[in-house]
Design an enzyme around this catalytic site. Structure first.
Site, short mmCIF file in Angstrom:
data_model
loop_
_atom_site.label_atom_id
_atom_site.label_comp_id
_atom_site.label_asym_id
_atom_site.label_seq_id
_atom_site.Cartn_x
_atom_site.Cartn_y
_atom_site.Cartn_z
CD1 TRP A 20 -2.11 -2.08 0.36
CD2 TRP A 20 -3.08 -1.25 2.01
NE1 TRP A 20 -3.37 -2.69 0.74
CE2 TRP A 20 -3.78 -2.35 1.76
CE3 TRP A 20 -3.39 -0.86 3.33
CZ2 TRP A 20 -4.76 -3.19 2.24
CZ3 TRP A 20 -4.38 -1.15 3.94
CH2 TRP A 20 -5.37 -2.34 3.66
CE LYS A 21 4.32 1.43 -4.54
NZ LYS A 21 5.02 1.52 -5.64
CD GLU A 51 8.07 3.05 -4.33
OE1 GLU A 51 7.58 2.75 -3.39
OE2 GLU A 51 7.68 2.69 -5.44
CD GLU A 85 8.34 -4.98 -6.73
OE1 GLU A 85 7.01 -4.90 -7.04
OE2 GLU A 85 8.92 -4.18 -5.80
N GLY A 97 1.47 -2.92 -6.35
CA GLY A 97 1.37 -1.81 -5.54
C GLY A 97 0.02 -0.76 -5.86
N GLY A 98 0.14 0.06 -6.82
CA GLY A 98 -1.24 0.80 -7.30
C GLY A 98 -2.57 0.03 -7.16
C1 PEP Z 1 5.31 -2.04 -5.87
O1 PEP Z 1 5.05 -1.05 -5.03
O2 PEP Z 1 5.99 -3.12 -5.25
C2 PEP Z 1 4.89 -2.05 -7.18
C3 PEP Z 1 5.22 -3.07 -8.02
O3 PEP Z 1 4.01 -1.15 -7.59
P1 PEP Z 1 3.01 -0.85 -9.04
O4 PEP Z 1 2.34 -2.29 -9.08
O5 PEP Z 1 2.28 0.29 -8.70
O6 PEP Z 1 3.94 -0.78 -10.12
#
Ligand code: PEP
Length: 253
Positions: A10-11, A99, A169, A236-237
């Site tokens: 969820w960041k 990040e 990732e 993530g999103g």
């Molecule tokens: C993540 O935060 O690990 C990620 C993969 O983000 P997103 O799915 O938004 O690219």
């Protein structure tokens, strides 16, 4: 046989009300699959972990932290230890998310201390690895991933390593809407599994789950997770929208 694993990062999003609501919607929508057919975890911000863990306590959805600190306690202002995370109901923790590597400057050495501390303290680390766009364009993907995996797992014995999940990732795909093609992702996952076999053995490498992360959405999840070495997704999103996250969980089954 590796059970698929879908984890939501969820960041720095949600608040106490919307985080609990999101967790409740995910739990009710995945009651038939989560736990049995697919491992599901959500990683809310630290301050909402306890409330989300409580909201999920009757479900099979696990809770994870987005980071940890490697020291057990003491004068480390702003940091959170493994035992604190266990105390509020965490099972998993992300280590070395891109990040944290690229915005907050975490090194492979620090990430290794976190992975080691997580396992020692009874948490299951998800070690995130992945190359920058310029590294991919310079054909350095395998080199970068090799360094991040080897240094991230340094010193971990064959007995400890089954606690680890790896998330590949590619940094250029995170939050950008760009996704690695299933073929590109499978190539790196295959490479990581062979690397794990060299570092440990084939049996251990065959057991470790390697998730793909980077703009996973309901529309591309099944294709990605259908590849031989892609054992799930770190999302993530799309994990912030219950319907999208539920569709991704369903695609993993
Ligand atoms: C993540 O935060 O690990 C990620 C993969 O983000 P997103 O799915 O938004 O690219």
């Amino acid at each position: 046989m590796r059970k698929p694993f879908v984890a939501g990062n969820w960041k720095m999003n949600t608040d106490s009300r919307s985080g609990v609501e999101l967790a409740e919607r995910i739990a009710s929508g995945s009651a038939q699959t989560a736990g049995q057919e697919v491992t599901v975890a959500v990683c809310p911000p630290f301050v909402y972990l306890q409330a989300v863990a409580k909201a999920l306590s009757a479900s099979s959805i696990a809770v994870g932290a987005q980071d940890i600190y490697f020291e057990p306690k003491g004068a480390f202002t702003g940091e959170i230890s493994t035992s604190m995370l266990k105390d509020v109901g965490c099972c998993y923790c992300l280590c070395g998310h891109s990040e944290r590597r690229h915005v907050l400057g975490e090194s492979d050495e620090l990430i290794n201390k976190k992975v080691t501390a997580a396992i020692a303290g009874g948490l299951l680390p998800i070690l995130c690895v992945g190359e920058l766009l310029e590294e991919r364009e310079a054909s350095q993907t395998n080199e970068v991933v090799t360094r991040q995996v080897k240094e991230g797992l340094a010193g971990l014995s064959a007995e400890k390593i089954p606690a680890v999940t790896i998330a590949y990732e590619p940094v250029w795909a995170i939050g950008t809407g760009l996704t690695a093609t299933p073929q590109q992702a499978q190539e790196v996952h295959d490479f990581i599994r062979k690397l794990l076999a060299e570092m440990y053995d084939e049996e251990i490498a065959g057991e470790i789950r390697i998730l793909y992360g980077g703009s996973v959405k309901p529309g591309n999840a099944a294709d990605l997770m259908g590849r031989q070495d892609i054992d799930g997704s770190l999302v993530g999103g799309a994990s912030l929208k219950a319907d999208d996250f539920l569709a991704i969980i369903q695609a993993a089954v």
